[in-house]
Design a protein around this motif. Structure first.
Motif, PDB file in Angstrom:
ATOM      1  N   MET B   1       0.834  -1.210   0.000  1.00  0.00           N
ATOM      2  CA  MET B   1       0.000   0.000   0.000  1.00  0.00           C
ATOM      3  C   MET B   1       0.866   1.257   0.000  1.00  0.00           C
ATOM      4  O   MET B   1       1.823   1.348   0.751  1.00  0.00           O
ATOM      5  CB  MET B   1      -0.896   0.019   1.249  1.00  0.00           C
ATOM      6  N   ALA B   2       0.500   2.197  -0.830  1.00  0.00           N
ATOM      7  CA  ALA B   2       1.246   3.461  -0.864  1.00  0.00           C
ATOM      8  C   ALA B   2       1.089   4.176   0.477  1.00  0.00           C
ATOM      9  O   ALA B   2       0.045   4.081   1.121  1.00  0.00           O
ATOM     10  CB  ALA B   2       0.711   4.346  -1.990  1.00  0.00           C
ATOM     11  N   LEU B   3       2.135   4.870   0.884  1.00  0.00           N
ATOM     12  CA  LEU B   3       2.104   5.602   2.156  1.00  0.00           C
ATOM     13  C   LEU B   3       0.942   6.595   2.180  1.00  0.00           C
ATOM     14  O   LEU B   3       0.631   7.237   1.181  1.00  0.00           O
ATOM     15  CB  LEU B   3       3.410   6.376   2.355  1.00  0.00           C
ATOM     16  N   ASP B   4       0.337   6.735   3.352  1.00  0.00           N
ATOM     17  CA  ASP B   4      -0.820   7.634   3.500  1.00  0.00           C
ATOM     18  C   ASP B   4      -0.415   9.099   3.572  1.00  0.00           C
ATOM     19  O   ASP B   4       0.710   9.433   3.990  1.00  0.00           O
ATOM     20  CB  ASP B   4      -1.573   7.294   4.789  1.00  0.00           C
ATOM     21  N   VAL B   5      -1.374   9.925   3.216  1.00  0.00           N
ATOM     22  CA  VAL B   5      -1.214  11.376   3.393  1.00  0.00           C
ATOM     23  C   VAL B   5      -0.998  11.663   4.886  1.00  0.00           C
ATOM     24  O   VAL B   5      -1.635  11.043   5.735  1.00  0.00           O
ATOM     25  CB  VAL B   5      -2.470  12.094   2.856  1.00  0.00           C
ATOM     26  N   GLY B   6      -0.065  12.581   5.165  1.00  0.00           N
ATOM     27  CA  GLY B   6       0.240  12.925   6.555  1.00  0.00           C
ATOM     28  C   GLY B   6       1.432  12.173   7.111  1.00  0.00           C
ATOM     29  O   GLY B   6       2.011  12.567   8.115  1.00  0.00           O
ATOM     30  N   THR B   7       1.827  11.079   6.442  1.00  0.00           N
ATOM     31  CA  THR B   7       2.991  10.298   6.886  1.00  0.00           C
ATOM     32  C   THR B   7       4.269  11.071   6.558  1.00  0.00           C
ATOM     33  O   THR B   7       4.336  11.715   5.499  1.00  0.00           O
ATOM     34  CB  THR B   7       3.066   8.954   6.111  1.00  0.00           C
ATOM     35  N   PRO B   8       5.289  11.001   7.420  1.00  0.00           N
ATOM     36  CA  PRO B   8       6.580  11.595   7.032  1.00  0.00           C
ATOM     37  C   PRO B   8       7.117  10.906   5.781  1.00  0.00           C
ATOM     38  O   PRO B   8       7.033   9.689   5.658  1.00  0.00           O
ATOM     39  CB  PRO B   8       7.482  11.302   8.241  1.00  0.00           C
ATOM     40  N   GLU B  26      17.685  17.936   0.271  1.00  0.00           N
ATOM     41  CA  GLU B  26      18.241  19.125  -0.405  1.00  0.00           C
ATOM     42  C   GLU B  26      17.183  20.153  -0.773  1.00  0.00           C
ATOM     43  O   GLU B  26      17.512  21.300  -1.044  1.00  0.00           O
ATOM     44  CB  GLU B  26      18.900  18.707  -1.729  1.00  0.00           C
ATOM     45  N   PHE B  27      15.927  19.735  -0.839  1.00  0.00           N
ATOM     46  CA  PHE B  27      14.897  20.625  -1.374  1.00  0.00           C
ATOM     47  C   PHE B  27      14.123  21.310  -0.257  1.00  0.00           C
ATOM     48  O   PHE B  27      13.601  20.657   0.635  1.00  0.00           O
ATOM     49  CB  PHE B  27      13.950  19.836  -2.294  1.00  0.00           C
ATOM     50  N   ASP B  28      14.064  22.638  -0.329  1.00  0.00           N
ATOM     51  CA  ASP B  28      13.349  23.401   0.697  1.00  0.00           C
ATOM     52  C   ASP B  28      11.859  23.451   0.408  1.00  0.00           C
ATOM     53  O   ASP B  28      11.048  23.497   1.323  1.00  0.00           O
ATOM     54  CB  ASP B  28      13.888  24.843   0.754  1.00  0.00           C
ATOM     55  N   GLY B  29      11.498  23.502  -0.870  1.00  0.00           N
ATOM     56  CA  GLY B  29      10.085  23.638  -1.241  1.00  0.00           C
ATOM     57  C   GLY B  29       9.433  22.276  -1.440  1.00  0.00           C
ATOM     58  O   GLY B  29      10.026  21.237  -1.150  1.00  0.00           O
ATOM     59  N   PRO B  30       8.202  22.291  -1.941  1.00  0.00           N
ATOM     60  CA  PRO B  30       7.504  21.042  -2.215  1.00  0.00           C
ATOM     61  C   PRO B  30       8.214  20.214  -3.288  1.00  0.00           C
ATOM     62  O   PRO B  30       8.874  20.770  -4.172  1.00  0.00           O
ATOM     63  CB  PRO B  30       6.130  21.501  -2.735  1.00  0.00           C
ATOM     64  N   VAL B  31       8.088  18.908  -3.185  1.00  0.00           N
ATOM     65  CA  VAL B  31       8.679  17.986  -4.145  1.00  0.00           C
ATOM     66  C   VAL B  31       7.570  17.105  -4.708  1.00  0.00           C
ATOM     67  O   VAL B  31       6.718  16.620  -3.963  1.00  0.00           O
ATOM     68  CB  VAL B  31       9.758  17.100  -3.473  1.00  0.00           C
ATOM     69  N   ILE B 120       5.179  16.032  -1.724  1.00  0.00           N
ATOM     70  CA  ILE B 120       5.784  16.120  -0.391  1.00  0.00           C
ATOM     71  C   ILE B 120       5.890  17.591  -0.015  1.00  0.00           C
ATOM     72  O   ILE B 120       6.408  18.396  -0.804  1.00  0.00           O
ATOM     73  CB  ILE B 120       7.178  15.444  -0.409  1.00  0.00           C
ATOM     74  N   ASP B 121       5.389  17.960   1.141  1.00  0.00           N
ATOM     75  CA  ASP B 121       5.361  19.383   1.510  1.00  0.00           C
ATOM     76  C   ASP B 121       6.695  19.826   2.124  1.00  0.00           C
ATOM     77  O   ASP B 121       7.631  19.034   2.261  1.00  0.00           O
ATOM     78  CB  ASP B 121       4.150  19.688   2.410  1.00  0.00           C
ATOM     79  N   ARG B 122       6.761  21.101   2.493  1.00  0.00           N
ATOM     80  CA  ARG B 122       8.008  21.662   3.020  1.00  0.00           C
ATOM     81  C   ARG B 122       8.464  20.973   4.294  1.00  0.00           C
ATOM     82  O   ARG B 122       9.648  20.957   4.619  1.00  0.00           O
ATOM     83  CB  ARG B 122       7.823  23.163   3.306  1.00  0.00           C
ATOM     84  N   ASP B 123       7.515  20.441   5.059  1.00  0.00           N
ATOM     85  CA  ASP B 123       7.858  19.750   6.314  1.00  0.00           C
ATOM     86  C   ASP B 123       8.194  18.282   6.074  1.00  0.00           C
ATOM     87  O   ASP B 123       8.284  17.503   7.018  1.00  0.00           O
ATOM     88  CB  ASP B 123       6.697  19.864   7.309  1.00  0.00           C
ATOM     89  N   LYS B 124       8.329  17.931   4.785  1.00  0.00           N
ATOM     90  CA  LYS B 124       8.685  16.558   4.394  1.00  0.00           C
ATOM     91  C   LYS B 124       7.640  15.548   4.847  1.00  0.00           C
ATOM     92  O   LYS B 124       7.940  14.441   5.256  1.00  0.00           O
ATOM     93  CB  LYS B 124      10.090  16.195   4.936  1.00  0.00           C
ATOM     94  N   VAL B 147       0.007  20.817  -5.257  1.00  0.00           N
ATOM     95  CA  VAL B 147       1.076  21.787  -4.973  1.00  0.00           C
ATOM     96  C   VAL B 147       0.458  23.159  -4.689  1.00  0.00           C
ATOM     97  O   VAL B 147       0.863  23.860  -3.754  1.00  0.00           O
ATOM     98  CB  VAL B 147       2.072  21.856  -6.159  1.00  0.00           C
ATOM     99  N   GLU B 148      -0.542  23.542  -5.473  1.00  0.00           N
ATOM    100  CA  GLU B 148      -1.181  24.853  -5.263  1.00  0.00           C
ATOM    101  C   GLU B 148      -1.872  24.919  -3.909  1.00  0.00           C
ATOM    102  O   GLU B 148      -1.913  25.966  -3.274  1.00  0.00           O
ATOM    103  CB  GLU B 148      -2.182  25.130  -6.390  1.00  0.00           C
TER     104      GLU B 148
END
Lengths: 178, 151
Positions: B1-8, B26-31, B120-124, B147-148
């Motif tokens: 199963m793919a990792l759930d939303v909210g998981t690190p 390395e990435f500060d913004g969303p990936v 993946i958001d800024r907080d990874k 992303v938006e």
């Protein structure tokens, strides 16, 4: 979820052939240099013939410039010709000649379709055709366009085969079940 | 199963070229992580070309696109050049599919990965994901909206 729904409704700015009240609306997001779009061109013509007034066809730009270096310029020239009422003539000419879309050839086609070259050059320099192509492109991405060409039938992305038989069957099924 | 939303989002560091590694940190913004089954397959090629063409829409929102498959770095290099893909393709090659396993999208029986997208958001953390049927190219609309929604 990606829903593959047309995000920009067909409107008065669109390039449209066929009656406004047609029961089927086919939108193509296409790229003039893409060989698959070139293959789809006569198939769309054939579908238009078969379904006649039941079908209206809309063409929007989706140039994948990383793969097709002439696609963006070709799309802009078609839009510029469109400002002189020659969009479809240019669209057909570009697909018929899609192996030759370098700049000199594009300008030759402008003359061939009976548009004014100086005016096309002026309009290209104004940036308006570019903005139009970019807006089409963004609309394609937001609609879930997933390659070239991407077709939407009555607003829903069509992921089936666009060779004539299966595509015609899909359209006929929609007519039968409406 | 793919990792759930909210998981690190699991950290990784993989070859992007034969001599250059890229790490998630390395990435500060969303990936946007684009798992695809294999270089050169027709559906994957269309999917990556669409993302490549859409990359300016993602960059304008500060997001980085990363493709990832089990192919090796030399294969990626040839593929990127031939298709003119404008973002890194990461080699989840050794040990094979290890990162895909961490994200829950490795296909054990055929040794490839699902066709899966993760934002993946800024907080990874995983902010959005989508697993598509292998034969269906998902397009870039879902990832762009995700992303938006972050900004």
């Amino acid at each position: 979820m990606s829903d593959g729904r047309l995000s920009v409704p067909v409107g008065s700015d669109d390039h449209v052939v066929g009656p406004e009240d047609a029961r089927l609306t086919l939108v193509e997001y296409g790229d003039y240099q893409c060989p698959y779009c070139g293959q789809a061109f006569p198939i769309v013509e054939q579908l238009r013939e078969t379904f006649s007034d039941a079908l209206r066809f809309v063409f929007r730009n989706f140039p994948l410039a990383d793969m097709h270096p002439h696609a963006e310029a070709a799309a802009e020239v078609a839009e510029a010709a469109g400002l002189q009422g020659k969009f479809w003539e240019m669209h057909d000419t570009l697909y018929t000649n899609q192996r030759h879309l370098e700049e000199a050839a594009l300008l030759r086609y402008v003359t061939d379709v009976g548009a004014d070259v100086d005016q096309v050059s002026k309009d290209l320099a104004s940036g308006a055709p570019r903005q139009r192509v970019e807006a089409d492109f963004e609309g394609a991405i937001r609609s879930g366009a997933n390659g070239t060409p991407t077709f939407f039938v009555n607003g829903a992305r069509y992921d089936g085969s666009w060779t004539y038989e299966p595509f015609a069957k899909h359209l006929q099924d929609l007519l039968d079940h409406q | 199963m793919a990792l759930d939303v909210g998981t690190p989002a699991p950290e990784f560091e993989l070859l992007a070229t034969p001599d250059q590694r890229v790490a998630l940190a390395e990435f500060d913004g969303p990936v946007v992580l684009i798992f695809y089954p294999a270089d050169w397959s027709p559906v994957c090629s269309d999917e990556l070309s669409v993302f490549s063409a859409a990359s300016k829409l993602f960059h304008a929102r500060g997001a980085q696109l990363l493709g990832i498959s089990v192919d090796g770095a030399w294969c990626h290099e040839a593929y990127k050049e031939q298709r003119n893909i404008g973002f890194p393709l990461l080699a989840d090659f050794n040990p094979k599919g290890a990162v895909a396993q961490l994200y829950g999208v490795y296909r054990e029986h055929d040794g490839t990965t699902e066709r899966a997208l993760f934002v993946i958001d800024r907080d990874k953390k995983i902010a959005w994901s989508e697993v598509s049927p292998l034969g269906v190219n998902p397009g870039a609309d879902g990832a762009l909206r995700a992303v938006e929604a972050l900004s």
